[in-house]
Design a protein around this motif. Structure first.
Motif, PDB file in Angstrom:
ATOM      1  N   UNK A 144      30.088  56.147   5.529  1.00 38.59           N
ATOM      2  CA  UNK A 144      31.074  55.052   5.530  1.00 38.59           C
ATOM      3  C   UNK A 144      32.261  55.378   4.612  1.00 38.59           C
ATOM      4  N   UNK A 145      33.441  55.370   5.161  1.00 36.48           N
ATOM      5  CA  UNK A 145      34.646  55.748   4.421  1.00 36.48           C
ATOM      6  C   UNK A 145      35.416  54.516   3.957  1.00 36.48           C
ATOM      7  N   UNK A 146      36.090  54.592   2.817  1.00 37.15           N
ATOM      8  CA  UNK A 146      36.808  53.429   2.280  1.00 37.15           C
ATOM      9  C   UNK A 146      37.817  52.819   3.238  1.00 37.15           C
ATOM     10  N   UNK A 147      38.511  53.649   4.031  1.00 33.63           N
ATOM     11  CA  UNK A 147      39.557  53.099   4.902  1.00 33.63           C
ATOM     12  C   UNK A 147      38.991  52.223   6.020  1.00 33.63           C
ATOM     13  N   UNK A 148      37.665  52.284   6.241  1.00 36.19           N
ATOM     14  CA  UNK A 148      37.064  51.355   7.197  1.00 36.19           C
ATOM     15  C   UNK A 148      37.253  49.913   6.728  1.00 36.19           C
ATOM     16  N   UNK A 149      37.326  49.730   5.405  1.00 38.32           N
ATOM     17  CA  UNK A 149      37.310  48.391   4.820  1.00 38.32           C
ATOM     18  C   UNK A 149      38.617  47.968   4.157  1.00 38.32           C
ATOM     19  N   UNK A 150      39.403  48.931   3.690  1.00 36.66           N
ATOM     20  CA  UNK A 150      40.616  48.573   2.961  1.00 36.66           C
ATOM     21  C   UNK A 150      41.617  49.719   2.954  1.00 36.66           C
ATOM     22  N   UNK A 151      42.895  49.372   2.776  1.00 30.99           N
ATOM     23  CA  UNK A 151      43.943  50.373   2.640  1.00 30.99           C
ATOM     24  C   UNK A 151      44.258  50.652   1.167  1.00 30.99           C
ATOM     25  N   UNK A 152      43.583  49.931   0.284  1.00 28.21           N
ATOM     26  CA  UNK A 152      43.816  50.087  -1.148  1.00 28.21           C
ATOM     27  C   UNK A 152      43.245  51.419  -1.658  1.00 28.21           C
ATOM     28  N   UNK A 153      43.741  51.863  -2.799  1.00 22.31           N
ATOM     29  CA  UNK A 153      43.222  53.060  -3.454  1.00 22.31           C
ATOM     30  C   UNK A 153      41.804  52.789  -3.942  1.00 22.31           C
ATOM     31  N   UNK A 154      40.841  53.606  -3.499  1.00 21.31           N
ATOM     32  CA  UNK A 154      39.427  53.370  -3.844  1.00 21.31           C
ATOM     33  C   UNK A 154      38.854  54.490  -4.703  1.00 21.31           C
ATOM     34  N   UNK A 155      39.715  55.274  -5.323  1.00 23.50           N
ATOM     35  CA  UNK A 155      39.227  56.407  -6.099  1.00 23.50           C
ATOM     36  C   UNK A 155      38.297  55.972  -7.230  1.00 23.50           C
ATOM     37  N   UNK A 156      38.555  54.813  -7.810  1.00 25.90           N
ATOM     38  CA  UNK A 156      37.715  54.334  -8.911  1.00 25.90           C
ATOM     39  C   UNK A 156      36.331  53.895  -8.423  1.00 25.90           C
ATOM     40  N   UNK A 157      36.227  53.554  -7.134  1.00 27.01           N
ATOM     41  CA  UNK A 157      34.946  53.070  -6.611  1.00 27.01           C
ATOM     42  C   UNK A 157      33.903  54.178  -6.538  1.00 27.01           C
ATOM     43  N   UNK A 158      34.357  55.410  -6.324  1.00 27.22           N
ATOM     44  CA  UNK A 158      33.399  56.515  -6.230  1.00 27.22           C
ATOM     45  C   UNK A 158      32.637  56.694  -7.534  1.00 27.22           C
ATOM     46  N   UNK A 159      33.264  56.365  -8.657  1.00 27.22           N
ATOM     47  CA  UNK A 159      32.579  56.464  -9.948  1.00 27.22           C
ATOM     48  C   UNK A 159      31.443  55.432 -10.032  1.00 27.22           C
ATOM     49  N   UNK A 160      31.692  54.240  -9.465  1.00 28.44           N
ATOM     50  CA  UNK A 160      30.652  53.208  -9.464  1.00 28.44           C
ATOM     51  C   UNK A 160      29.485  53.649  -8.587  1.00 28.44           C
ATOM     52  N   UNK A 161      29.801  54.208  -7.414  1.00 32.45           N
ATOM     53  CA  UNK A 161      28.757  54.695  -6.514  1.00 32.45           C
ATOM     54  C   UNK A 161      27.933  55.786  -7.204  1.00 32.45           C
TER      55      UNK A 161
END
Length: 381
Positions: A144-161
């Motif tokens: 599942x890729x971030x752009x499926x859900x949002x156009x926002x920058x999701x680079x910080x989310x990978x750290x949470x994952x």
């Protein structure tokens, strides 16, 4: 349907049939038959477990609802015992790429059926585990890729994952249902997310990626159970051309031109050729990533009951060396009622299938039945 479309269909019918018809001049019968071994199966009973899954979805105005489940059942002929396991859940999404919602539900469905099989196999230790569909198809489900859900920058989310991955790996196999959809994980994720109008989008990115990793952990653990069962995937269709290298799939050519029971030569399935990466697994768990790529899966085609029916079988058997003929005997031993397909897999399909009527019942229970879909204006009174 408009009459004009039917007219086009009628006019093109003969041309299309001629185009897809197998032409004898294009077929090397000697080559096909040289890769087919005639064999009359001797059905044998074995302690077997089978698993299958299902999902159903609907798009409403502004969001999606999906329900999914996986069901496993095992039968021990020596003890005359039958046991079952079920894993399922629902998922509400505001995914921005509608075409990827069913891909997402396929991931959740695969996770459900593999988790149900793992739970039961770990307890009952069947000698043969049968999954519906090929084993390789279970590995190539998209991340599942971030752009499926949002156009926002999701680079910080990978750290949470990455941070939550260790918890998923530690806990998910001991959790009977889907751990990444549990309240415990949800609370942990929400603590990591700032208050933001896009918070639900970010939540979906993290939860679905954690579910993907939970799936890989569970699938690998099912294949490599300590007591070393044989694990197979059984498919009714295939587009593979590895053996005969024809534009027409191997399964069609073996079905048409090999008129006796038996099996084809085997072909190895290279996971690295099928899947270049498993999300960010190589960085967050290189050991598991390498172990998955080290899995060696073999495939062959077989007619084990009826000359007019054929299946593709993919199998993984650890360091054991079960002969193909013995494996086919076991598969043939699961056939019943004159139907050329394992009865236990047919039962799985029937038991786990989510129908339109089932979904409407779920809608009523959730009080979603009157929610707008945006298509109401197209309906006739």
């Amino acid at each position: 349907m408009r009459f004009e479309l039917l007219e086009i269909v009628i006019n093109k019918a003969e041309k299309l049939n001629n185009l897809i018809e197998i032409r004898e001049n294009d077929i090397n019968l000697e080559e096909i038959k040289s890769k087919w071994i005639s064999y009359e199966p001797k059905p044998k009973e074995i302690h077997v477990l089978a698993s299958d899954g299902s999902f159903y979805s609907k798009q409403y105005l502004g969001y999606f609802l999906g329900v999914f489940g996986g069901y496993a059942e095992e039968f021990n002929p020596d003890a005359l015992q039958q046991n079952e396991s079920f894993v399922g859940d629902l998922y509400v999404s505001v995914i921005k790429q509608p075409e990827n919602f069913k891909t997402l539900l396929t991931l959740f469905m695969f996770l459900s059926e593999v988790k149900a099989a793992y739970n039961l196999a770990k307890e009952k230790k069947p000698e043969l585990i049968m999954l519906d569909g090929t084993l390789t198809s279970k590995f190539i489900i998209p991340f599942p890729l971030p752009y499926w859900f949002t156009k926002e920058d999701c680079s910080s989310l990978s750290k949470i994952v990455d941070t939550l991955y260790s918890d998923i790996k530690k806990e998910c196999l001991n959790y009977k249902s889907i751990y990444s959809l549990s309240d415990k994980v949800l609370e942990k994720v929400l603590k990591e997310l700032p208050e933001d109008k896009r918070r639900f989008d970010f939540l979906e990115v993290i939860i679905t990626q954690l579910a993907y990793y939970e799936y890989l952990i569970t699938l690998y653990s099912l294949l490599t159970l300590e007591y070393k069962p044989i694990v197979i995937g059984l498919a009714k269709t295939s587009t593979g051309t590895d053996l005969l290298e024809h534009s027409i799939p191997d399964i069609k050519l073996f079905l048409e031109y090999c008129n006796d029971l038996g099996y084809s030569k085997t072909v190895g399935q290279n996971l690295q050729a099928l899947k270049s990466e498993f999300g960010n697994l190589a960085n967050i768990d290189q050991e598991l990533n390498n172990k998955i790529y080290d899995i060696h899966i073999n495939a062959f085609y077989t007619k084990y009951y009826d000359e007019k029916s054929i299946n593709l079988v993919e199998y993984y058997q650890h360091d054991k060396t079960v002969k193909l003929e013995e494996l086919i005997d076991y598969i043939a031993g699961t056939v019943a009622d004159g139907n050329p397909y394992p009865f236990i897999l047919k039962r799985m399909d029937r038991e786990v299938r989510i129908t339109k009527e089932d979904f409407e019942l779920i809608e009523r229970e959730l009080e979603f039945i009157f929610n707008k879909t945006g298509r109401e204006s197209l309906q006739w009174d």
